[in-house]
Design an enzyme around this catalytic site. Structure first.
Site, PDB file in Angstrom:
ATOM      1  N   ASP A  15     -46.353 -11.353 -48.294  1.00 11.97           N
ATOM      2  CA  ASP A  15     -45.620 -10.065 -48.827  1.00 11.97           C
ATOM      3  C   ASP A  15     -45.356 -10.272 -50.426  1.00 11.97           C
ATOM      4  O   ASP A  15     -45.206 -11.516 -50.982  1.00 11.97           O
ATOM      5  CB  ASP A  15     -44.258  -9.823 -47.874  1.00 11.97           C
ATOM      6  CG  ASP A  15     -43.955  -8.349 -48.413  1.00 11.97           C
ATOM      7  OD1 ASP A  15     -44.800  -7.593 -48.768  1.00 11.97           O
ATOM      8  OD2 ASP A  15     -43.024  -8.101 -47.830  1.00 11.97           O
ATOM      9  N   GLY A  18     -48.012  -6.432 -53.881  1.00  9.61           N
ATOM     10  CA  GLY A  18     -47.946  -5.217 -54.857  1.00  9.61           C
ATOM     11  C   GLY A  18     -46.813  -5.354 -55.855  1.00  9.61           C
ATOM     12  O   GLY A  18     -47.149  -4.807 -57.205  1.00  9.61           O
ATOM     13  N   TRP A  20     -45.970  -7.729 -57.201  1.00 12.64           N
ATOM     14  CA  TRP A  20     -46.131  -8.848 -58.313  1.00 12.64           C
ATOM     15  C   TRP A  20     -47.114  -8.178 -59.371  1.00 12.64           C
ATOM     16  O   TRP A  20     -47.026  -8.132 -60.611  1.00 12.64           O
ATOM     17  CB  TRP A  20     -47.121  -9.942 -57.583  1.00 12.64           C
ATOM     18  CG  TRP A  20     -47.602 -11.059 -58.627  1.00 12.64           C
ATOM     19  CD1 TRP A  20     -47.114 -12.352 -58.965  1.00 12.64           C
ATOM     20  CD2 TRP A  20     -48.986 -11.033 -59.433  1.00 12.64           C
ATOM     21  NE1 TRP A  20     -47.691 -13.090 -59.667  1.00 12.64           N
ATOM     22  CE2 TRP A  20     -48.917 -12.424 -60.247  1.00 12.64           C
ATOM     23  CE3 TRP A  20     -49.905 -10.274 -59.450  1.00 12.64           C
ATOM     24  CZ2 TRP A  20     -49.744 -12.583 -61.072  1.00 12.64           C
ATOM     25  CZ3 TRP A  20     -50.999 -10.554 -60.304  1.00 12.64           C
ATOM     26  CH2 TRP A  20     -50.856 -11.764 -61.047  1.00 12.64           C
ATOM     27  N   ASN A  63     -50.836  -0.675 -41.776  1.00 19.54           N
ATOM     28  CA  ASN A  63     -51.188  -0.650 -43.039  1.00 19.54           C
ATOM     29  C   ASN A  63     -52.222   0.389 -43.153  1.00 19.54           C
ATOM     30  O   ASN A  63     -52.462   0.955 -44.406  1.00 19.54           O
ATOM     31  CB  ASN A  63     -51.857  -2.246 -43.381  1.00 19.54           C
ATOM     32  CG  ASN A  63     -50.848  -3.061 -43.951  1.00 19.54           C
ATOM     33  OD1 ASN A  63     -51.007  -4.378 -43.601  1.00 19.54           O
ATOM     34  ND2 ASN A  63     -49.764  -2.887 -44.086  1.00 19.54           N
ATOM     35  N   GLU A 202     -38.740 -20.523 -35.887  1.00 22.64           N
ATOM     36  CA  GLU A 202     -37.770 -20.672 -36.868  1.00 22.64           C
ATOM     37  C   GLU A 202     -38.312 -19.790 -38.006  1.00 22.64           C
ATOM     38  O   GLU A 202     -39.450 -19.620 -38.183  1.00 22.64           O
ATOM     39  CB  GLU A 202     -37.672 -22.186 -37.244  1.00 22.64           C
ATOM     40  CG  GLU A 202     -36.936 -23.369 -36.521  1.00 22.64           C
ATOM     41  CD  GLU A 202     -35.706 -22.851 -36.106  1.00 22.64           C
ATOM     42  OE1 GLU A 202     -34.787 -22.135 -36.772  1.00 22.64           O
ATOM     43  OE2 GLU A 202     -35.279 -23.063 -34.893  1.00 22.64           O
TER      44      GLU A 202
HETATM   45  C1  FPP Z   1     -48.495  -7.354 -48.570  1.00 25.04           C
HETATM   46  O1  FPP Z   1     -48.190  -7.453 -49.690  1.00 25.04           O
HETATM   47  C2  FPP Z   1     -50.145  -7.905 -48.608  1.00 25.04           C
HETATM   48  C3  FPP Z   1     -51.146  -7.315 -47.773  1.00 25.04           C
HETATM   49  C4  FPP Z   1     -50.667  -6.364 -46.746  1.00 25.04           C
HETATM   50  C5  FPP Z   1     -52.357  -7.710 -47.819  1.00 25.04           C
HETATM   51  C6  FPP Z   1     -52.332  -9.466 -47.825  1.00 25.04           C
HETATM   52  C7  FPP Z   1     -53.953  -9.578 -48.391  1.00 25.04           C
HETATM   53  C8  FPP Z   1     -54.201 -10.843 -49.019  1.00 25.04           C
HETATM   54  C9  FPP Z   1     -53.392 -11.455 -49.475  1.00 25.04           C
HETATM   55  C10 FPP Z   1     -55.604 -11.372 -49.261  1.00 25.04           C
HETATM   56  C11 FPP Z   1     -56.186 -12.099 -48.466  1.00 25.04           C
HETATM   57  C12 FPP Z   1     -56.915 -11.623 -47.392  1.00 25.04           C
HETATM   58  C13 FPP Z   1     -57.400 -12.281 -46.352  1.00 25.04           C
HETATM   59  C14 FPP Z   1     -58.303 -11.460 -45.456  1.00 25.04           C
HETATM   60  C15 FPP Z   1     -56.510 -13.389 -45.936  1.00 25.04           C
HETATM   61  P1  FPP Z   1     -47.807  -5.719 -50.182  1.00 25.04           P
HETATM   62  O2  FPP Z   1     -49.026  -5.050 -50.442  1.00 25.04           O
HETATM   63  O3  FPP Z   1     -46.980  -5.280 -49.130  1.00 25.04           O
HETATM   64  O4  FPP Z   1     -46.826  -6.000 -51.396  1.00 25.04           O
HETATM   65  P2  FPP Z   1     -45.552  -5.074 -51.704  1.00 25.04           P
HETATM   66  O5  FPP Z   1     -44.529  -5.248 -50.718  1.00 25.04           O
HETATM   67  O6  FPP Z   1     -44.958  -5.631 -52.985  1.00 25.04           O
HETATM   68  O7  FPP Z   1     -45.994  -3.812 -52.027  1.00 25.04           O
END
Ligand code: FPP
Length: 237
Positions: A15, A18, A20, A63, A202
């Site tokens: 998490d 976005g 970042w 999502n 855990e």
């Molecule tokens: C959550 O951060 C992240 C995701 C929904 C996507 C995760 C995908 C990757 C790290 C790319 C790797 C891909 C694979 C197939 C392993 P967020 O977008 O919810 O961040 P935020 O909470 O800060 O908005």
């Protein structure tokens, strides 16, 4: 770190991609790209520690509610990551797995997952599970639907449904229960991630955003885990 104590199966909620990107005034896709680099390194760090399985929450059944542009990006990007990383994963002895629902998921993503699973199916060092179009409740509902079909076909008695039977109908029944769930970015919830498999896991909620996570963050979580007292509902002797 002593290998004997490390968790067998770690689940990671990646998490904060976005946020970042937002902190840097960049589009969210930049955060996902940075996250993907950490994803790859995490597989190697887990392998070095002797962890036998890591499950990554990449795209949940919820999502789809994101903007069409972000959904399109995440679908295309997941396909690309699997394609680009399969050779490296194969070299590392990774067996690629997928947990999720077929309906709605891009066919090209499923195709890429199937190629990767076929190529790596004999590897034994570590299982890497991609949760894509995954929801924990959906997984349990799908298991129940399959059992209901077997009851209707007369193969199982309706009043003989057991926990083991449900576990045996999950997406990857051979994978052991999850021992440790790590969620990055400071959020303290599990968001429909492995509710069955992580019932006794855990939990470690770490403040770092996923793209900022280095080896030290994984090590710290493993260290927390090693010092936890796991009783599984029993009493320590
Ligand atoms: C959550 O951060 C992240 C995701 C929904 C996507 C995760 C995908 C990757 C790290 C790319 C790797 C891909 C694979 C197939 C392993 P967020 O977008 O919810 O961040 P935020 O909470 O800060 O908005």
């Amino acid at each position: 770190m002593a290998e004997v104590n490390v968790p067998q199966h770690v689940g990671i909620i990646m998490d904060g991609n976005g946020r970042w990107a937002k902190k840097r005034g960049l589009p969210r896709s930049f955060g996902h790209k940075q996250g993907a680099a950490v994803f790859k390194k995490t597989i190697n760090w887990a392998r070095e520690l002797g962890i036998k399985c890591v499950t990554f929450y990449a795209f949940s059944t919820e999502n789809w509610k994101r903007s069409p542009q972000e959904v399109r990006f995440l679908m295309g990007f997941s396909r690309e990551i699997i394609h680009r990383r399969v050779a490296q994963m194969d070299d590392w002895g990774v067996r690629v797995r997928w947990s999720g629902r077929r309906p709605k998921l891009w066919k090209s993503v499923i195709d890429e997952l199937e190629v990767a699973m076929e190529r790596t199916k004999h590897n034994k060092v570590i299982d890497v599970v991609f949760c894509i179009n995954y929801g924990g409740r959906a997984e349990i509902a799908d298991a129940c639907a399959e059992i209901a079909r077997e009851v209707a076909a007369g193969r199982i008695k309706g009043d003989r449904v057991t926990e083991k039977m449900i576990a045996d109908h999950l997406y990857n029944p051979d994978i052991p229960d999850c021992d440790l769930v790590i969620r990055t970015s400071g959020e303290q919830r599990t968001s429909n991630f492995l509710p069955w498999e992580a019932a006794y896991a855990e939990l470690d909620f770490v403040p770092e955003l996923f793209p900022d996570c280095g080896r030290d963050v994984l090590w710290r979580s493993i260290d927390h885990y090693i010092h936890r007292d796991r009783r599984f509902g029993g009493v320590k002797k």
